[in-house]
Design a protein around this motif. Structure first.
Motif, PDB file in Angstrom:
ATOM      1  N   VAL A  51       0.838  -1.198   0.000  1.00 27.88           N
ATOM      2  CA  VAL A  51       0.000   0.000   0.000  1.00 27.88           C
ATOM      3  C   VAL A  51       0.874   1.250   0.000  1.00 27.88           C
ATOM      4  CG1 VAL A  51      -1.647   1.355   1.357  1.00 27.88           C
ATOM      5  CG2 VAL A  51      -1.963  -1.114   1.116  1.00 27.88           C
ATOM      6  N   THR A  52       1.919   1.238   0.800  1.00 26.06           N
ATOM      7  CA  THR A  52       2.831   2.380   0.870  1.00 26.06           C
ATOM      8  C   THR A  52       3.463   2.661  -0.490  1.00 26.06           C
ATOM      9  OG1 THR A  52       3.341   1.952   3.197  1.00 26.06           O
ATOM     10  CG2 THR A  52       4.925   3.272   1.955  1.00 26.06           C
ATOM     11  N   LYS A  53       3.910   1.619  -1.159  1.00 22.74           N
ATOM     12  CA  LYS A  53       4.532   1.804  -2.471  1.00 22.74           C
ATOM     13  C   LYS A  53       3.521   2.319  -3.494  1.00 22.74           C
ATOM     14  CE  LYS A  53       7.760  -1.296  -3.644  1.00 22.74           C
ATOM     15  NZ  LYS A  53       8.450  -2.594  -3.835  1.00 22.74           N
ATOM     16  N   SER A  54       2.282   1.872  -3.391  1.00 20.87           N
ATOM     17  CA  SER A  54       1.240   2.375  -4.293  1.00 20.87           C
ATOM     18  C   SER A  54       1.010   3.861  -4.067  1.00 20.87           C
ATOM     19  CB  SER A  54      -0.062   1.604  -4.083  1.00 20.87           C
ATOM     20  OG  SER A  54       0.086   0.250  -4.446  1.00 20.87           O
ATOM     21  N   LEU A  55       0.971   4.282  -2.807  1.00 23.15           N
ATOM     22  CA  LEU A  55       0.787   5.696  -2.485  1.00 23.15           C
ATOM     23  C   LEU A  55       1.962   6.525  -2.977  1.00 23.15           C
ATOM     24  CD1 LEU A  55      -0.627   5.286   1.134  1.00 23.15           C
ATOM     25  CD2 LEU A  55      -1.885   6.145  -0.842  1.00 23.15           C
ATOM     26  N   LEU A  56       3.166   6.017  -2.824  1.00 26.35           N
ATOM     27  CA  LEU A  56       4.345   6.723  -3.321  1.00 26.35           C
ATOM     28  C   LEU A  56       4.287   6.884  -4.839  1.00 26.35           C
ATOM     29  CD1 LEU A  56       7.139   5.013  -1.181  1.00 26.35           C
ATOM     30  CD2 LEU A  56       6.288   7.351  -0.924  1.00 26.35           C
ATOM     31  N   GLY A  57       3.682   5.913  -5.501  1.00 27.13           N
ATOM     32  CA  GLY A  57       3.572   5.971  -6.955  1.00 27.13           C
ATOM     33  C   GLY A  57       2.787   7.174  -7.439  1.00 27.13           C
ATOM     34  N   TYR A  58       1.829   7.642  -6.629  1.00 25.80           N
ATOM     35  CA  TYR A  58       1.071   8.835  -7.023  1.00 25.80           C
ATOM     36  C   TYR A  58       1.964  10.068  -7.078  1.00 25.80           C
ATOM     37  CZ  TYR A  58      -3.346   6.330  -6.663  1.00 25.80           C
ATOM     38  OH  TYR A  58      -4.382   5.450  -6.868  1.00 25.80           O
TER      39      TYR A  58
END
Length: 237
Positions: free
Chosen positions: A28-35
Motif C-alpha cells: 500500500v505504501t509503495k502504491s501511495l508513493l507511486g502517485y
C-alpha cells in the motif's frame, strides 16, 4: 558490525524483503508513493498542452491558474484537483515510508498541505485578467473566490519549499547528499520565484520565472517519489 552505526547515517529498507506481517502495508505504501511520480508530470503536461491549445493564452503574461477560466476551464480545474489529490496520497505514502526519525512527520505534513492547496486552488479559480479569456474583462474588484485561490497559494507554496528543506535533512542523514542539495536548491528557487512574482519584483519576467520554479519543484517531487519507492523493501512476496 553495522556500518550505519559507524557513519551515523540512517539506514533505509532498500535491499530487504518485506516480512510477511508487513507485506500488505508495504505494498500500500509503495502504491501511495507511486502517485507522487504521477502528480507533477500530469499537472505540467496538462497545463502545458492547454497553454498551447487555448486561444489567447500567452505563457509570458498569463499564469497557468488562469486556464481554469473560460469554456474549457473545467480541464484545468480537474487538473488542479486530481494532481493535488495525488500529492496528498504521496504525502501519506511518504509518512508511512519514513516511519520515524528526521522529517518523518513534518515533511509529509508540509507536502500534504501543498497538495491540499492545489485542490482548493482548483475549486476556487482566479479572476479573468490580462486579456484571458479572450473578450472577458477583468473585474473591478477581486472576487472572493480569487482571494481564496491566492490565499491557498500563499500557504501552499511556502509549505512545499519547507517540506523540501525538511526532507533534505533526512536525505543527508541517509547519505544521499546530492539529492539533499537538489531539494534545498529547488525549494529556495521555487519560493524565490513565487515571492518575485507576487511582489512584482521580477516585472514582466515574473510569470515565466514562477512557472519555471513550479515545474522544477513538481519535477523534483516526482524524483523524490521514485527515490523513496526504491528505498522500500521487495514486496513481490
Amino acid at each position: 558490525m553495522n556500518t550505519s552505526a559507524i557513519t551515523g547515517t540512517i539506514p533505509t529498507r532498500a535491499g530487504t524483503v518485506s516480512a510477511p506481517g508487513e507485506l500488505t502495508a508495504d505494498r500500500v505504501t509503495k502504491s501511495l508513493l507511486g502517485y507522487g511520480v504521477l502528480a507533477g508530470p500530469v499537472y505540467v503536461a496538462v497545463s502545458s498542452a492547454q497553454a498551447v491549445l487555448r486561444e489567447g493564452f500567452d505563457p509570458a503574461r498569463h499564469a497557468w491558474s488562469q486556464l481554469a477560466l473560460g469554456e474549457f476551464g473545467w480541464v484545468q480545474v480537474a487538473n488542479f484537483v486530481l494532481s493535488g489529490a495525488m500529492v496528498i496520497a504521496f504525502a501519506v505514502g511518504l509518512r508511512r515510508a519514513l516511519r520515524s526519525g528526521p522529517a518523518a512527520l513534518w515533511a509529509p505534513v508540509l507536502i500534504g498541505v501543498f497538495g491540499l492547496s492545489m485542490v482548493v486552488a482548483g475549486i476556487f479559480p482566479v479572476d479573468a485578467g490580462g486579456g484571458f479569456p479572450a473578450g472577458v474583462p477583468a473585474p473591478a474588484a477581486m472576487s472572493a473566490g480569487a482571494l481564496v485561490h491566492l490565499a491557498s497559494g500563499a500557504v501552499g507554496f511556502p509549505c512545499l519549499a519547507a517540506g523540501l528543506w525538511v526532507l533534505a535533512r533526512r536525505l543527508g542523514r541517509e547519505g544521499f547528499t546530492r539529492l539533499a542539495a537538489a531539494s534545498r536548491i529547488t525549494g529556495a528557487f521555487f519560493l524565490a520565484s513565487f515571492a518575485g512574482m507576487a511582489s512584482g519584483a521580477l516585472g514582466g519576467a515574473g510569470i515565466p520565472v514562477f512557472t519555471a520554479g513550479a515545474v522544477s519543484a513538481l519535477g523534483l517531487l516526482a524524483v523524490l517519489a521514485v527515490h523513496r519507492y526504491r528505498q522500500m523493501p521487495d514486496t513481490n512476496g
